[in-house]
Scaffold this active site. Structure first.
Site, PDB file in Angstrom:
ATOM      1  CE  LYS A  76      -3.272  -2.301   3.099  1.00  0.00           C
ATOM      2  NZ  LYS A  76      -3.862  -2.231   4.457  1.00  0.00           N
ATOM      3  CG  ASP A 136      14.145  -1.363   5.949  1.00  0.00           C
ATOM      4  OD1 ASP A 136      15.241  -0.896   6.236  1.00  0.00           O
ATOM      5  OD2 ASP A 136      13.393  -1.895   6.794  1.00  0.00           O
ATOM      6  CE  LYS A 161      14.081   2.682   6.927  1.00  0.00           C
ATOM      7  NZ  LYS A 161      13.470   1.953   8.064  1.00  0.00           N
TER       8      LYS A 161
HETATM    9  P1  IMP Z   1      12.059  -4.197   2.721  1.00  0.00           P
HETATM   10  O1  IMP Z   1      12.700  -4.427   4.055  1.00  0.00           O
HETATM   11  O2  IMP Z   1      12.945  -3.412   1.802  1.00  0.00           O
HETATM   12  O3  IMP Z   1      11.607  -5.489   2.119  1.00  0.00           O
HETATM   13  O4  IMP Z   1      10.788  -3.287   2.972  1.00  0.00           O
HETATM   14  C1  IMP Z   1       9.521  -3.841   3.032  1.00  0.00           C
HETATM   15  C2  IMP Z   1       8.463  -2.825   3.294  1.00  0.00           C
HETATM   16  O5  IMP Z   1       8.518  -2.472   4.663  1.00  0.00           O
HETATM   17  C3  IMP Z   1       8.559  -1.497   2.567  1.00  0.00           C
HETATM   18  O6  IMP Z   1       8.025  -1.527   1.269  1.00  0.00           O
HETATM   19  C4  IMP Z   1       7.705  -0.632   3.476  1.00  0.00           C
HETATM   20  O7  IMP Z   1       6.342  -0.792   3.161  1.00  0.00           O
HETATM   21  C5  IMP Z   1       8.019  -1.197   4.830  1.00  0.00           C
HETATM   22  N1  IMP Z   1       8.992  -0.352   5.494  1.00  0.00           N
HETATM   23  C6  IMP Z   1      10.337  -0.458   5.534  1.00  0.00           C
HETATM   24  N2  IMP Z   1      10.894   0.524   6.264  1.00  0.00           N
HETATM   25  C7  IMP Z   1       9.860   1.292   6.697  1.00  0.00           C
HETATM   26  C8  IMP Z   1       9.768   2.499   7.472  1.00  0.00           C
HETATM   27  O8  IMP Z   1      10.757   3.085   7.949  1.00  0.00           O
HETATM   28  N3  IMP Z   1       8.504   2.969   7.675  1.00  0.00           N
HETATM   29  C9  IMP Z   1       7.395   2.393   7.182  1.00  0.00           C
HETATM   30  N4  IMP Z   1       7.430   1.288   6.432  1.00  0.00           N
HETATM   31  C10 IMP Z   1       8.649   0.740   6.196  1.00  0.00           C
END
Ligand code: IMP
Ligand code: MG
Length: 178
Positions: A46, A105, A133
């Site tokens: 979302k 992230d 990040k």
């Molecule tokens: P990933 O760790 O890169 O797989 O991130 C997965 C998902 O976690 C992202 O698409 C975001 O929806 C959520 N996410 C990661 N970091 C944050 C944050 O700092 N705030 C809010 N959602 C986050």
């Protein structure tokens, strides 16, 4: 929810960046879309919803919208650790595809999505994320378009949530951890 003050990124700073990204993306895809193919924007739900709705209204190339929702449930990158909650309706093969993310992230979710789409042989496949990040990366993913690189902090607002709250906030805030 307790937030650091002031906001990490204000609505004004975000809108300025969205405009810059839109100009860059429009320039990069102008020639490719003149060849009669439009850009297929695939927004990751979302969190990517708000960013993509602002970005797409500033793009000057013809485009088609679609959506994807995915969750990676392993802590390290290995294939098959991906659950898709929604898949795009549009055919991907032979299309210029741009994936729109709120934040990268660990990179595990984006990696899942890119692997899934790449397997369908798009003409091109790139990722645009508002926030990056890089400190927490576990999967190799190199977004072509990045709005802001941020530190390892949890952020809320402009599509991003904490327990589903805060997605509608116009600014991006850092959540205070205790
Ligand atoms: P990933 O760790 O890169 O797989 O991130 C997965 C998902 O976690 C992202 O698409 C975001 O929806 C959520 N996410 C990661 N970091 C944050 C944050 O700092 N705030 C809010 N959602 C986050
Ligand atoms: Mg997300």
């Amino acid at each position: 929810m307790e937030l650091k003050k002031p906001p990490l990124l204000t609505a004004e700073q975000i809108q300025k960046k969205v405009e810059e990204l839109a100009q860059q993306i429009s320039a990069d895809y102008a020639a490719r879309t003149r060849a009669g193919r439009d850009l297929l924007l695939i927004t990751v739900l979302k969190g990517g919803l708000i960013f993509s709705s602002d970005l797409m209204r500033r793009l000057t190339v013809p485009l088609t919208l679609d959506f994807i929702r995915a969750r990676s449930y392993c802590q390290t990158h290995s294939q098959g650790c991906c659950e898709f909650l929604l898949l795009p309706e549009q055919p991907v093969t032979g299309r210029h595809v741009l994936v729109i993310e709120d934040i990268i992230d660990t990179g595990l979710t984006a990696r899942c999505i890119v692997d899934y789409l790449a397997a369908q042989n798009p003409a091109s496949l790139e990722v645009c994320t508002l926030l990056d990040k890089p400190a927490r990366r576990k999967a190799q993913i190199h977004p072509r378009y990045v709005g802001f690189i941020i530190d390892d902090e949890f952020v809320v607002g402009y599509g991003m949530d904490y327990e589903e709250q805060g997605r509608n906030w116009p600014d991006i805030h850092v959540l205070l951890s205790d």
